[in-house]
Scaffold this active site. Structure first.
Site, PDB file in Angstrom:
ATOM      1  CD  GLU A 175      -5.754 -40.580  16.659  1.00 10.38           C
ATOM      2  OE1 GLU A 175      -6.205 -39.146  16.804  1.00 10.38           O
ATOM      3  OE2 GLU A 175      -5.727 -41.457  16.889  1.00 10.38           O
ATOM      4  CB  CYS A 201      11.036 -44.338  37.305  1.00 10.58           C
ATOM      5  SG  CYS A 201       9.508 -45.150  36.394  1.00 10.58           S
ATOM      6  CG  ASN A 220      -3.826 -43.803  20.510  1.00  9.55           C
ATOM      7  OD1 ASN A 220      -3.823 -43.865  18.938  1.00  9.55           O
ATOM      8  ND2 ASN A 220      -3.887 -43.409  21.066  1.00  9.55           N
ATOM      9  CD  GLU A 221      -2.661 -38.847  20.144  1.00  9.74           C
ATOM     10  OE1 GLU A 221      -3.002 -38.883  21.288  1.00  9.74           O
ATOM     11  OE2 GLU A 221      -2.968 -38.595  19.166  1.00  9.74           O
ATOM     12  CB  CYS A 276       7.723 -44.537  41.175  1.00  6.86           C
ATOM     13  SG  CYS A 276       7.678 -45.913  39.664  1.00  6.86           S
ATOM     14  CB  CYS A 323       6.620 -42.997  36.577  1.00  4.41           C
ATOM     15  SG  CYS A 323       5.983 -43.557  38.379  1.00  4.41           S
ATOM     16  CD  GLU A 333     -10.545 -37.637  22.711  1.00  2.63           C
ATOM     17  OE1 GLU A 333      -9.605 -37.480  22.866  1.00  2.63           O
ATOM     18  OE2 GLU A 333     -10.807 -38.974  22.145  1.00  2.63           O
ATOM     19  CG  HIS A 358     -12.734 -35.393  18.551  1.00  5.73           C
ATOM     20  ND1 HIS A 358     -13.069 -35.961  17.446  1.00  5.73           N
ATOM     21  CD2 HIS A 358     -10.950 -35.468  19.661  1.00  5.73           C
ATOM     22  CE1 HIS A 358     -11.327 -35.633  16.810  1.00  5.73           C
ATOM     23  NE2 HIS A 358     -10.461 -35.434  17.643  1.00  5.73           N
ATOM     24  CB  CYS A 397       4.495 -46.360  36.240  1.00  9.62           C
ATOM     25  SG  CYS A 397       6.834 -47.077  36.143  1.00  9.62           S
TER      26      CYS A 397
END
Lengths: 682, 682, 682
Positions: free
Chosen positions: C315, C174, C163-164, C171, C169, C363, C366, C129
């Protein structure tokens, strides 16, 4: 493969005649005011149709136990007697496939939970958690009573445990049992972390309690977890099955026990379950547009599950179902042809779902021998009765024959789960279709095929074909190598030898433990988008091996490490690279197919192998005619004409048709959809 | 059909002019700083557009009752006055279609639960449990206050209860009420078990508490449960409606009461609701690519719901909606043509959703008479104003006319649920489309059609057509037989007479209670996959009956039991078997269509029936021109040109066009999308 | 867009060489018995491949903190040392993108809740969250320890936060934070009601507690709520990011900080986030069938986010991914070409996910530089090593160049949400595709383009193109008008100027605050069904503006209010009405495109604008060759041949290719997929 060992077998089934009949649910009519008359009419019509076995009690739990403390077997006693009087046998269901309403109400945790954590509500069938202890206790109590009451009844032939297993669940009890199952499999949590490669994305478990079933709104990043949970679900269902079986074997050690397989259930590993069946049985519901090899594929799987022992066709429809996407009628003659096809592949029975069409419920429009109309003057009843009369012509010796296959197709449930795992590089894998792609070419040539697990002995086969064998353990790889070294022929395809039994990638070069056997190294793979094709050019052409074929779906980039290229790709940057390889290893040979050839390409492959290995059909027949051979004290050739035109088959010697008792000297004509069972005449 | 009886009617509506106007939501603008000016501009523009009725208060609950203990009617008082001063009437909504935020917060169980057991969250409209007692209590308190405050206002014309009913719920309160409903229907639990055939799959209930609503994660195997729950939901919504109606009839017995139907709501059985409407009303939103017969079908249903009494077109869009899959503009002239089509089929109003385009919310891009631009210098406003001016030309006598239909199309909500039940043998049933398939052929020939329930009297019709009448009770079957015996003509199709009112299969031979009336026995049925065709060959050809037609979807295998084949199938193993049959029974005749013919085939069928029965169009018109006739003190012919080219219509006598006041002696030209309302000139 | 202001920057990044390397996850191998050897082999191979930067620690939380009170940095210390010894820098992840299993178990509310109220279960990544306080506290504690331990390490180059980003959320926490966010935005509840137009459907809030996140089973009727919740989610993620950033800037003020963008995340407003990045970074994963302009579009967006500063390609895959619908290999040369395309659009790095292919997890298939095979003798490794060697040839001065764009494409996240809101009149809006429709025509002409927000200054651009600018605030409209008045050229399209920043319709005439700038009034709009076409006829034809084009999707009905028609529609009732207009306003000009022209039509538009404004490509190149220009102390032309054939490019002056060091006097040949970086030779 499950941690259960096959228990003591009940006595084998002896067949004095092929079983003929179907599911019979007389309790559905007890709400009717003239139900006694309906039952009497049922028995009269059964005799008229040649029925000698009915499956009773499959969904009768509520009728047998209307309350936790009340049992009502009397109606079943009556039916047993009525059937016995007409020499009709009973395949008795343990009635545990659908719990009664009172049970779900009293024990709500019996209901399964889906992978998002939503508890099912009461209703339908197979709607229980496979690890629930209350369900186990109550179902086993019922089973004990059934066994004690009917175990010695003269009509009882066979136990039918539950029905078409397949429940799944993700509840807290399943989570707990899953952790126990994993502890047995991996011992320490560190080992589980190591095998599942949980170091990815910080998934490392530091306490067993953190390990939970997979979920689309939780852990779905670990293929190893997914596959182990599928193994676990198969095992938990098997444990439930074995709980009932133990009682039946204790109380009625002389009565065989089984449950029926159906629809290639993804969650039930048939190879793990087969040792616990006294006889294999199968519910056959091919789609209306399925080619006949697809039914044959399933029949051969059933026959192979217990090393060629006869099996039972336990359900099929006499006319149509209501649950396929499309439900046209079986055309006249189709039901008969499909029935003989089962016999041709080793079945010793033809049975139907169901005897009398239900008046309500989900399957009220499912076809039946006795339709809503209620009398015997229908096309369907007449076809059933005609077949019943014919089956009486089958000699007992014919039912003790077996089929001999020198070719095996390798199949495995965990491998299926691995191939179709959503995290592979292709969304277009269809494992069963790939197996059938190779199976079809063998079937068209009438070469008998066993369908075996990678854990079974290979030494009785001349040829083993293992398409898409992506999951290979060290041991399986070694067994295959040993088989080839000792003279066997092994063929596998692209995306094989990728992962071990825990779905860890094989390091050091694909196809991992098969690399030495195949004499190749697969450096890269190129999953092709749908519609994208490449071409196969045959090298070193001969009469049995030549031509150019299209291929699709996937292309490997293969380095030869001892192997020779039998065909090369025609396009793309790997044009000229090996597409099919051959390798001589020890006394045997191995083949690698680095792509999915079209049907003609697979046919040429099988043609080449047939020629090299001298594989033969039982008889030479024109295309569209299927022939199989069952052998034992006598040799019987089953001829099946799948075409709408009459076909002529030349005979190598005079033969007698069991169904017509006519002797044919040189040839026989098969009418459209016609069947013959030929035995050498002299 | 629900257990409510129609209550006392409020006084009938007298029409001195056609109602013209639309939904008006002035409270949406009270957040604006110049809202008073907007309201004054609204009233000015309404007068300019010819508006004489607006629907007020439909979604005003929060504006009328901002807290449970606080009411704010003053703004509504003002609007009433402003409208009354301009002689604009009010159709007053009870404001209960969307509860305020404070209500959902204070009474969370007002929110409905889906069939998986997930409680909805506050928001949107129609988001309440139809059995919730708090919702009922609070909504009825508001209704009483509205009735008491505005019941005698000179502007009030009509009560509009809630809006576009349709809530569904599966909560515990609904489960409890469902059990009560079932107890009323079936009496004892044993009878419910018997009717629902719960003996299938051990579904037998042994305690009323075990009976629960259907669920996709619970009981979904019992078609009878599904259908009864749909009946129950329709009834619970009706009960809520009647709760409001009772207050309105008590406080304002002189004011008519209704709610608006829309979109052929699957969960609301219009035939059960119609007796409780003082006038029927309809929200008309045909898709942009719907053919004009589709709107006509709905209009005829509305007219038929109260035996031909005038009804109200209560909503349509002046330009476009935002909620269809595709939302192109209505081309110039289309709105006018569609409005007159409603009048041509018995409506006495043309009303729009909505007056002024909303500035926010889900429907802010829904077309309106006054757009976001805000002034009258728009194409849409001009078209609306032009139509408003025209409608003033309609004489009151014209509004007291009725349509006479000698043909009835039979339709039933429970039958709809039965036909499209997911457990039938075909996934491709579309009941409404099948009705429209026959309706279209009648419409193209300008034959007036009533759309009636199987429980209505049939004796006023020459022809009754009942496609896909799968659910037929003993009583309905008997009434149809009586109708035919006394001289009526009845046509039904495949998949009819399959089940009784509890969805139990009819035993003894399909089509069950229609079998004697039709003189046939349907032994089997063959649901065809999409794209699979068969052919119909007409037998005993005449000028009115001949040719070969393709057919699809389904083929019955029909035995003649007195009936004669009018057409036979051309293909498959039942080639030559009856495809259409005819039977003379008593003084009448019956027809059975064992498949779905293509449009040309249905047209030939209707052609033959028209010829035999002497059915006539009001006037002879070229294809693409629609003509209807409303009769009373005067006779009015409505001519509608659905084509983009001018059409010429020959007149049997001189006639006057109400809209232009011109007299036409021999013929009249209709411009593209043109309309005329003709009255005999002398 | 968001209420955070950019904080103090860490020092800018200085580039002595382009960064080359990738994600490195050594902890994945610590379960292996020979993991030390694997690490040593990794470092050896990195040197061989020319790697100078690796991203460490991205998913290492569990490996760094195996229990709440236990930290294990030792392995990371070792890796740092091993890398530093080889002069390989570290981009250090804060490891907070995937919380450990122990954390989810100890703090179950860390797991997000979906919009139906279902709490996620532990597993995968980004599964938290974004407002959860425990997650924030624990992640920040880890970040502080990392900063303190590695902040001064000689290998550390850059911080990589999480990352990314993209968690969502719904909840209760939130919901509470959302209410706080709304209070800041709107102040009083009355203002929120006024802006969201909650008077529709009685949605008026009377207490802040009634305001909840949107839900498909709750409030989904208010576009304004949907859009504000999307803003809120972007802001809450940003708040989490800034929580980590604050610590890093406190402890290591000298080290730049960023997080990586990817896939045009719908929930993350890059324009709001960009000020808080010390350098922009991008994960580039074009689909196999994407045209090269699509990658260029994203690259230009990245470059534009910080006004043309160099950015990082953080990337890409060296061969293939496993998560697209289709995952074919990158053909030889493609990875190199795509890498240089990034440099051509302003990147100063080429980095890969990942260094060594994972052995398990989602992955595992990948692609990676070091494959499961494990050695360097692979096509992929060789291509990577070749590129690594080439990149060393790039002079530092080249890395300090910038691109100059005189054309801007306007893009905005809230506008994206508004355009694709499900309540618009069309289900077929695709905002990004519409931007790319215009971008492609510019790219094909090698005209440099910035991609900017409507809140950015426009004065440096000759031309601003704003397709589908549906959401325009008063201020944005004024800024655009000012820009045009002062000489700018502005083009926008249909469905622009419809709503304000709260998604309230603009009253008084579309396109609202753009109306005066464009000199038009849009009275109506006609959303066309798919496949329905109209035609554009150019008026006032010239060499640069002529022809007839098809158009689709949408047609506005436009009144000229000063503007002139440049093209008119050819069909339908608005044939002859303006389809493209031009207006001179102040010193500038504006264009309105009332439909979606086909590609040729857009190309003609850009052709006309290019001609009028004198826009030029850096060099003249044949179609299929891309050219860009980076300028600074030196001027570098990047030439990229996207075609499989050799291309010849004429040079205006002698130039030197940085990659080959060869000088070309008059022309240069580019091999298939070939690249050159040309610098004037003298």
């Amino acid at each position: 493969m499950g941690y259960y060992q096959a228990g003591q077998r009940g006595g084998g089934l002896r067949f004095s005649a092929a079983f003929y009949g179907g599911d019979y649910n007389p309790e559905q009519w007890m709400g009717d005011k003239n139900w006694r008359e309906i039952w009497q009419e049922d028995v009269r019509l059964m005799s008229k149709a040649g029925v000698n076995l009915v499956s009773l009690g499959i969904f009768s739990w509520a009728a047998l136990q209307p309350a936790e403390d009340r049992f009502t077997f009397e109606w079943l006693d009556d039916i047993f007697e009525m059937l016995a009087e007409q020499q009709i046998g009973v395949c008795l269901g343990t009635a545990t496939a659908a719990q009664p309403s009172w049970l779900s109400a009293a024990y709500p945790e019996v209901l399964p939970m889906d992978e998002k954590g939503m508890r099912h509500k009461p209703g339908v069938r197979l709607n229980y958690c496979p690890t629930n202890e209350d369900f186990r206790r109550l179902s086993q109590e019922l089973v004990r009573r059934l066994a004690e009451r009917y175990g010695d009844h003269r009509a009882l032939r066979l136990w039918h445990v539950s029905n078409e297993y397949g429940p799944t669940c993700y509840c807290e009890n399943c989570a707990m049992r899953f952790r126990d199952w994993l502890k047995l499999r991996y011992g320490r949590l560190e080992e589980l972390n190591r095998r599942w490669i949980t170091s990815i994305w910080s998934r490392t478990y530091t306490d067993w309690e953190q390990v939970r079933p997979p979920s689309s709104i939780g852990e779905h990043s670990l293929p190893a977890l997914q596959i182990d949970y599928q193994r676990f679900l198969s095992d938990m269902n098997l444990e439930g099955y074995l709980g009932e079986v133990a009682i039946l074997r204790e109380v009625t050690p002389h009565v065989p026990v089984m449950t029926n397989f159906h629809g290639l259930t993804r969650y039930i590993d048939y190879f793990a379950w087969a040792p616990h069946q006294d006889i294999i049985s199968w519910d056959s519901y091919p789609r209306h547009n399925a080619t006949p090899d697809m039914a044959a594929f399933h029949f051969d799987l059933m026959r192979s599950l217990k090393s060629g022992q006869p099996w039972l066709l336990l359900e099929q429809t006499s006319s149509q179902v209501q649950w396929h996407q499309e439900n046209p009628l079986k055309r006249p003659g189709v039901m008969r042809l499909q029935s003989y096809q089962a016999l041709a592949h080793g079945s010793n029975s033809v049975m139907f779902f169901q005897w009398r069409q239900a008046r309500g419920g989900r399957e009220m429009y499912h076809g039946a021998i006795v339709s809503h109309t209620g009398h015997e003057h229908t096309r369907v009843f007449q076809e059933v009765a005609q077949l019943g009369a014919e089956l009486k012509l089958l000699e007992p010796a014919l039912l003790e024959t077996h089929m001999q296959a020198r070719v095996a197709l390798m199949m495995s449930w965990p491998n299926w789960w691995a191939v179709e795992n959503r995290h592979t590089p292709s969304r277009y894998f269809n494992y069963i279709a790939e197996l059938q792609h190779y199976y079809r070419a063998l079937w068209q040539r009438n070469i008998a095929v066993d369908i075996i697990s990678p854990d079974q002995p290979l030494d009785s086969y001349q040829l083993v074909i293992a398409p898409l064998l992506t999951m290979v353990s060290e041991e399986q790889g070694a067994a295959i190598e040993q088989y080839v070294k000792e003279g066997g022929t092994f063929l596998t395809t692209y995306f094989s030898g990728m992962v071990d039994e825990s779905h860890r990638a094989w390091l050091g070069g694909y196809p991992g433990p098969l690399r030495r056997t195949l004499g190749i190294w697969v450096e890269e793979f190129d999953p092709l988008p749908p519609g994208k094709m490449n071409t196969l050019f045959c090298l070193r052409e001969t009469d049995d091996w030549n031509g150019t074929y299209s291929c699709e779906h996937w292309c490997d980039i293969v380095h030869l490490e001892g192997a020779q290229a039998l065909a090369v790709f025609g396009q793309d940057f790997y044009a000229g690279w090996p597409a099919i390889t051959e390798y001589h290893h020890g006394l045997g040979q191995s083949f690698y197919v680095a792509t999915r050839p079209d049907a003609a390409g697979v046919d040429m492959l099988i043609n080449m192998l047939q020629s090299r290995l001298g594989l033969r059909a039982p008889l030479l027949v024109p295309p569209g005619v299927e022939v199989t051979c069952r052998e034992g004290k006598l040799t019987a050739y089953f001829l099946l004409n799948h075409l709408p035109e009459t076909q002529m088959i030349m005979l190598p010697e005079p033969m007698r048709d069991v169904l017509t008792r006519r002797v044919y000297e040189q040839d026989i004509q098969l009418s459209p959809l016609g069947v013959a069972i030929l035995i050498p005449a002299y």
